[in-house]
Design an enzyme around this catalytic site. Structure first.
Site, mmCIF file in Angstrom:
data_model
loop_
_atom_site.group_PDB
_atom_site.id
_atom_site.type_symbol
_atom_site.label_atom_id
_atom_site.label_comp_id
_atom_site.label_asym_id
_atom_site.label_seq_id
_atom_site.Cartn_x
_atom_site.Cartn_y
_atom_site.Cartn_z
ATOM 1 C CD GLU A 1 -2.618 1.428 2.531
ATOM 2 O OE1 GLU A 1 -2.268 0.816 3.551
ATOM 3 O OE2 GLU A 1 -3.576 2.221 2.494
ATOM 4 N NE ARG B 1 2.697 -8.105 9.856
ATOM 5 C CZ ARG B 1 2.547 -6.858 9.406
ATOM 6 N NH1 ARG B 1 3.557 -6.015 9.432
ATOM 7 N NH2 ARG B 1 1.376 -6.452 8.971
ATOM 8 C CE LYS C 1 3.610 0.156 4.936
ATOM 9 N NZ LYS C 1 2.676 0.358 3.811
#
Length: 564
Positions: free
Chosen positions: A38, A262, A272
RNA sequence: UGGGCCGUCGACUAAUGGUAGGUCAAGUGCCUUUGGAGCACUUUGUCUAGGUUCGAAUCCUAGCGGCCCAGCCA
């Protein structure tokens, strides 16, 4: 596709899955992946893992990888990020086959939504966000059907078209999939497919005021691109039934989702949102601050793409939630930099040394090897004179046990130059040693000992008259706790920021071969570490970033003594 | 608490019913014109309890522990 040759890797469950699919001919021998960021922030080392998997695995099986920006939320996304993401992927050494945006598919997605409405599989809901939450139920109680769930196909069609036409304000209605409000999986309790958002999109402008949710966009985008193996992180495992449901209802290409863990690193945050806070609150100098785990920050710090890829491959992939030690990353950086970095002498904290029996005004050009790990790297000349600088750490008036470097009466080797013996010291009013006097042995030119004599230590130096002044930025972990999120009640991760994560040394001395520097060039400063030329370097003022220090056996011994 | 996922050296990860191996870290020694690099060696592990089996890290059952899910974020 990446350009890297396949290197031996240990097996992992995703590769096994691909091999199995190839064997059963599930996708006619095709492997198609995608990397779907994204564009709402900069890529970090956690993304590097996904990139290495998406691109690396496809490449390994002669498949293809698309870069697809998941831009379904115009309120958070920006072109600034799409550009940085493309740059970072290329820097890492990968090349995408197709370049797509989820927004490319908005028309098709809309058509499919109409189909689902016609099939009685979707409906427009007038409940408020709050009401929807209440109707959704809880962990232990099933949800309730919305009173708008039973609307006719015609009414749903009309309302949805009017949503698209902009007749309704933000948040007033949504389109929902009609699945099962009693499902134990929240994602199946009539998930929202479209919301009304009168926001300008960075690609589609003002064409749309309804935007698809991730769940309604992602699987269909995969399907349109004929993605065979859609890798994503573990938290999406609960979404897989929904991913499959849309594809089945629509009868389109059956992409399959595969979840993996992850990457987490000690002393590092990967969120983020939190990284953005560090930038916005000025705790770091920007997304490319060399202390940041962003790819742009690591690049500026001096990390190489090879080191990052090797590390990611070594760390492996599984479905467990682990935390990799930062030391492992550092190992792979040193490993790569050791092989490729030219050696150079630089003194960070200078201590003046005068060699009393060396002729004043004499300059000798000493031969220095550029890289002992690379015979092809050649050698250079380094000027030696009567007055030089050595590292303050390399002299001790009262040497502790096990200290091998210079001290009164002791002989050491000046790398590539001569053996010198300390005779006297000069102190200032505070009693600090400000100058050291030595004598040299002319028979030891180049650092050789014709008589076979051994010295315990070799130290680096720079001729005082030839030295170039430089600024050197030394970095330590951004956080002082292995888990930066482990805090006292009422605090957040910023409480664990390491106040000493940046130390600026302003009067370092460089050997004169470093007169012309190119930003991004990497060097090993002998005995100190790996350093990279910062973009803020100007002709008159070199600036270096320390990428990583060399392993330091003495520091380890000292630390052990101090700890006792 | 409903559902999902997961438990292998200090960390990460292999072993796909058949010798628990690798990398990092830690330690020891060798070597060294970087206390770097390199080389050799060493320590430490299958969450627990049952069961199936000639044989279980692997399969079954039950516990225990961890992570994720109740956004009109992704």
């Amino acid at each position: 596709m990446s350009h890297e040759p396949a290197e031996p890797r240990s097996s992992n469950f995703i590769r096994d899955r691909i091999i199995e699919d190839l064997k059963t001919n599930k996708y006619q021998g095709r492997v198609q992946t995608r990397f779907p960021p994204e564009p709402n922030g900069y890529l970090h080392i956690g993304h590097a893992k996904a990139i290495c998997l998406d691109f690396g695995l496809a490449d390994e099986f002669h498949g293809h990888t698309n870069l697809r920006f998941d831009d379904t939320n115009p309120e958070k996304e920006d072109v600034e990020y799409v550009n940085s993401i493309m740059q970072d992927i290329q820097w890492l050494g990968f090349h995408w086959d197709g370049l797509y945006y989820a927004s490319d598919y908005f028309d098709q997605l809309y058509e499919w939504a109409i189909k689902l409405i016609r099939d009685g599989k979707a409906y427009v809901d007038d409940l408020t966000a709050d009401e929807i939450r209440q109707y959704r139920g809880t962990l232990t109680e099933p949800g309730k059907n919305s009173p708008y769930r039973a609307r006719s196909v015609e009414e749903n069609l009309d309302l949805f078209q009017r949503m698209k036409a902009g007749e309704f304000p933000d948040g007033s209605r949504v389109l929902r999939a009609k699945i099962d409000m009693a499902s134990p999986n929240f994602n199946m309790r009539d998930p929202v497919m479209y919301r009304i958002l009168h926001a300008e999109h960075h690609r589609t402008g003002n064409k749309w005021c309804i935007y698809p949710m991730y769940d309604y966009a992602h699987g269909q985008s995969d399907s349109m691109e004929k993605v065979t193996h859609s890798m994503c992180s573990l938290e999406f495992a609960d979404h897989q039934p929904l991913y499959n449901w849309f594809i089945q209802q629509l009868g389109i290409f059956p992409s399959q989702q595969i979840e993996f863990d992850r990457l987490s690193l000690t002393y590092t945050i990967m969120s983020k949102r939190k990284l953005r806070r560090l930038v916005e609150e000025g705790r770091v100098k920007g997304w490319d601050d060399p202390r940041m785990p962003t790819l742009t920050g690591m690049r500026r710090r001096g990390y190489t793409p090879e080191a990052i890829r090797n590390f990611v491959n070594a760390a492996g992939v599984s479905r467990t939630n682990g935390i990799v030690e930062l030391a492992m990353l550092e190992h792979y950086v040193r490993d790569d930099l050791n092989k490729r970095s030219p050696r150079v002498m630089a003194v960070l904290r200078p201590l003046k040394v005068v060699i009393d029996n060396y002729p004043a005004g004499q300059v000798e050009e000493m031969d220095a090897v550029n890289n002992p790990e690379d015979a092809g790297a050649g050698s250079r000349k380094v000027p030696f004179t009567k007055t030089i600088y050595i590292e303050q750490d390399d002299f001790r008036e009262n040497p502790p046990k096990g200290y091998f470097r210079l001290s009164p009466g002791r002989e050491v080797r000046l790398r590539y130059a001569y053996l010198v013996t300390c005779t006297t010291v000069v102190k200032n009013d505070q009693g600090e040693v400000v100058e050291v006097h030595c004598t040299y042995d002319p028979a030891t030119r180049g650092g050789n000992t014709p008589d076979g004599r051994k010295v315990k230590s070799t130290i680096h130096w720079v001729s005082a008259g030839h030295a170039i002044d430089a600024e050197v930025r030394l970095y330590d972990n951004l956080f002082s706790k292995e888990d930066p999120d482990q805090v006292e009640p009422g605090q957040d991760f910023t409480a664990n920021l390491n106040p000493a994560s940046l130390e600026v040394v302003t009067s370092a001395k460089l050997e004169p071969s470093l007169a012309n520097l190119t930003a991004g060039s990497r060097y090993q400063f002998e005995r100190l570490g790996y350093f990279c030329v910062d973009p803020e370097t100007t002709p008159g003022k070199p600036v270096f970033n320390r990428t990583v220090a060399l392993k330091d056996a003495w520091a380890k011994v000292e630390k052990k003594h101090a700890g006792k």
